[in-house]
Design a protein around this motif. Structure first.
Motif, short mmCIF file in Angstrom:
data_model
loop_
_atom_site.label_atom_id
_atom_site.label_comp_id
_atom_site.label_asym_id
_atom_site.label_seq_id
_atom_site.Cartn_x
_atom_site.Cartn_y
_atom_site.Cartn_z
N ASP A 165 6.72 -4.84 3.89
CA ASP A 165 6.89 -5.90 4.89
C ASP A 165 8.24 -5.80 5.59
N ILE A 166 9.29 -5.46 4.85
CA ILE A 166 10.60 -5.28 5.47
C ILE A 166 10.52 -4.17 6.53
N ALA A 167 9.83 -3.08 6.19
CA ALA A 167 9.69 -1.97 7.13
C ALA A 167 8.82 -2.34 8.32
N LEU A 168 7.71 -3.03 8.07
CA LEU A 168 6.77 -3.39 9.13
C LEU A 168 7.43 -4.28 10.19
N LYS A 169 8.34 -5.14 9.76
CA LYS A 169 9.02 -6.04 10.70
C LYS A 169 10.00 -5.29 11.61
N ARG A 170 10.41 -4.10 11.20
CA ARG A 170 11.36 -3.31 11.99
C ARG A 170 10.69 -2.40 13.01
N VAL A 171 9.37 -2.21 12.87
CA VAL A 171 8.69 -1.20 13.69
C VAL A 171 7.88 -1.87 14.80
N ALA A 208 4.61 -4.20 13.78
CA ALA A 208 3.58 -3.78 12.84
C ALA A 208 3.25 -4.91 11.85
N TYR A 209 4.25 -5.70 11.50
CA TYR A 209 4.01 -6.83 10.59
C TYR A 209 3.13 -7.88 11.24
N ASP A 210 3.36 -8.17 12.52
CA ASP A 210 2.51 -9.12 13.24
C ASP A 210 1.05 -8.68 13.19
N PHE A 211 0.84 -7.37 13.34
CA PHE A 211 -0.52 -6.82 13.32
C PHE A 211 -1.14 -6.96 11.94
N LYS A 212 -0.35 -6.72 10.91
CA LYS A 212 -0.85 -6.82 9.53
C LYS A 212 -1.35 -8.23 9.22
N MET A 236 -2.20 -3.18 5.61
CA MET A 236 -2.31 -4.16 4.53
C MET A 236 -2.35 -3.48 3.16
N GLY A 237 -2.36 -2.15 3.16
CA GLY A 237 -2.40 -1.41 1.89
C GLY A 237 -3.80 -1.07 1.44
N ILE A 238 -4.80 -1.30 2.29
CA ILE A 238 -6.19 -0.98 1.96
C ILE A 238 -6.51 0.41 2.52
N GLU A 239 -6.82 1.34 1.64
CA GLU A 239 -7.02 2.74 2.05
C GLU A 239 -8.33 2.89 2.84
N CYS A 240 -8.20 3.39 4.08
CA CYS A 240 -9.37 3.66 4.93
C CYS A 240 -9.47 5.14 5.31
N ILE A 249 10.45 12.71 5.07
CA ILE A 249 9.27 12.36 4.27
C ILE A 249 9.15 10.85 4.17
N GLY A 250 7.94 10.35 4.45
CA GLY A 250 7.63 8.94 4.27
C GLY A 250 6.54 8.79 3.24
N VAL A 251 6.73 7.87 2.29
CA VAL A 251 5.78 7.68 1.19
C VAL A 251 5.31 6.23 1.18
N ALA A 252 3.99 6.04 1.02
CA ALA A 252 3.44 4.68 0.95
C ALA A 252 2.02 4.73 0.40
N ARG A 253 1.38 3.55 0.33
CA ARG A 253 0.06 3.46 -0.30
C ARG A 253 -1.07 4.02 0.58
N THR A 254 -0.86 4.07 1.89
CA THR A 254 -1.89 4.57 2.80
C THR A 254 -1.28 5.57 3.77
N LYS A 255 -2.14 6.28 4.49
CA LYS A 255 -1.65 7.28 5.43
C LYS A 255 -0.92 6.63 6.60
N VAL A 256 -1.42 5.50 7.11
CA VAL A 256 -0.77 4.83 8.23
C VAL A 256 0.61 4.31 7.80
N LEU A 257 0.69 3.75 6.60
CA LEU A 257 1.98 3.27 6.10
C LEU A 257 2.95 4.43 5.86
#
Length: 419
Positions: free
Chosen positions: A169-175, A199-203, A227-231, A134-142
């Motif tokens: 951000d820690i997670a995004l830099k690993r992916v 993923a962090y570079d993209f953000k 970026m945490g903006i729900e789309c 299970i992965g939990v975050a503010r948006t579906k992509v995250l």
């Protein structure tokens, strides 16, 4: 907050439920005709085996690791998927089934999120025997990205919650960018050219106009989600399919045109049934057939023919009649066809199209006949009533499944027995 619940090596886990003796053995599940890998346990994935790999290429590795090999058994997998999803819905009523082994959950209003999702993980394992990540975050992509990390990290024990931007951000830099949901191989290659490798570079990339030019509006939406903006919200209703395809790889190559017609007729039969269940009609039909891509010394040919119908229909007989004509148009002798299929497209609802009165159209009697055929097949058995062009022996459709496990949940003759 959103959670993505994803079953671990789902097809393999289903086989383990009924074979506890395989708990510590690697497992591989193969596609129709035992051709390609469709599921593999982590031990084998770590050795480089990927979904889609031809089995003959990874057979030696599987034998060396004493892997248990199974033919795909979708009777079990579909039933187990329903059980998993129903369990999850008890604890997350607003959810969206994304695939046979994945579901998004809306966690709005949940106070202790990590405790809640670990409880969901425990309940699914208790009720079905299927382990999930299970992965939990503010948006579906995250949340999809968090789920990816949960699969890779043994310390997480199957759950990763990105509850603030610092953790994100820690997670995004690993992916790697190629692992971001919605970014395919070609898109990741384009992004790497302009310096986006993670993923962090993209953000943090600030030229959204260029992103939209390269990846369209969806690419910008994926960036916003990072970026945490729900789309992308939870879809309350399953969206209607825009195309329906039915295709198979043959056990033995087809060289005869009549055999190919029989196969295509069956595929159109299955596809048109799905079309009627969706309450739709179509005006586009295409058929295709191709030779074996892995046999490099055989002559290669890819047949693709399409027709646009003047009036929309979901009548199996009319669609098969057109499909057979397309085979006549595109078939070439001297080739061994290994895979074929039919695709229905350009859908309309039952009351949202205009009729050309100068061309043939579905009558009330036609519609009643299709409903009757579907009702008989639903009550007595699949394909009890079908078009004669589908054949009577179905030799060309026989699938190699020498390693298939019993249908433990859907056949009285194959129920699990205890001695």
């Amino acid at each position: 907050m959103y959670a993505l619940v994803d079953c671990n090596s789902f097809f393999c886990s289903c086989e383990r439920v009924f074979r506890p003796d395989l708990k510590n053995r690697p497992i591989v599940v193969l596609s129709n005709n035992d051709g390609c890998v469709v599921s593999a346990t982590k031990e084998l994935k770590d050795l480089g085996i990927k979904v889609g790999d031809p089995y003959f290429k990874v057979k030696k590795i599987c034998k060396a690791k004493r892997a248990a090999i199974f033919s795909s058994n979708f009777s079990i997998y579909g039933n187990m998927s329903d059980r998993v999803m129903n369990t999850i819905k008890e604890y997350s009523p607003r959810s969206q089934v994304y695939s046979i082994d994945e579901v998004f959950c809306d966690l709005k209003g949940v106070r202790d999120i990590e405790k809640h999702v670990r409880m969901i993980k425990q309940k699914v394992l208790m009720h079905t025997g299927i382990p999930v990540g299970i992965g939990v975050a503010r948006t579906k992509v995250l949340s999809k990205l968090a789920n990816h990390i949960a699969k890779q990290s043994s310390k997480s024990k199957g759950v990763v919650c990105l509850t603030n931007e610092e953790l994100e951000d820690i997670a995004l830099k690993r992916v790697p960018i190629s692992k971001v949901w919605g970014i395919g191989k070609r898109s990741s290659e384009k992004l790497e050219i302009i310096g986006i490798k993670t993923a962090y570079d993209f953000k943090v990339y600030d030229n959204e106009a260029l992103i939209q030019k390269m990846l369209s509006k969806v690419g910008v939406q994926i960036k916003h989600e990072l970026m945490g903006i729900e789309c992308f919200d939870i879809a309350d209703k399953e969206s209607a399919k825009k195309t329906i395809m039915c295709s198979r790889t043959f056990k033995d190559s087809i060289v005869n045109k009549d055999d190919l017609k029989q196969a295509i007729s069956n595929y159109i039969n299955y596809a048109s049934l799905k079309l009627r269940r969706q309450g739709a009609l179509c005006t586009s039909l295409s058929v295709f057939a191709r030779t074996n891509a892995h046999k490099i010394y055989q002559p290669k040919y890819y047949m693709h023919e399409q027709i646009k119908l003047v009036n929309p229909t979901n009548d199996t007989r009319k669609l098969i009649s057109q499909g057979v004509k397309l085979i006549d148009r595109g078939f070439k002798d001297g080739y061994e066809y290994k895979k074929a299929g039919a695709v229905l497209g350009n859908f309309f609802g039952q009351s949202e199209y205009q009729i050309n009165f100068l061309e043939e159209q579905d009558s009330v009697e036609d519609q009643k006949l299709m409903k009757t055929v579907d009702a008989i097949n639903m009550k007595i058995g699949s394909d009890i009533v079908r078009s004669a062009s589908c054949g009577f022996d179905n030799k060309v459709l026989k699938i190699k499944k020498n390693l298939k496990s019993p249908r433990y949940l859907t056949s009285f003759d194959e129920l699990l027995r205890f001695s």
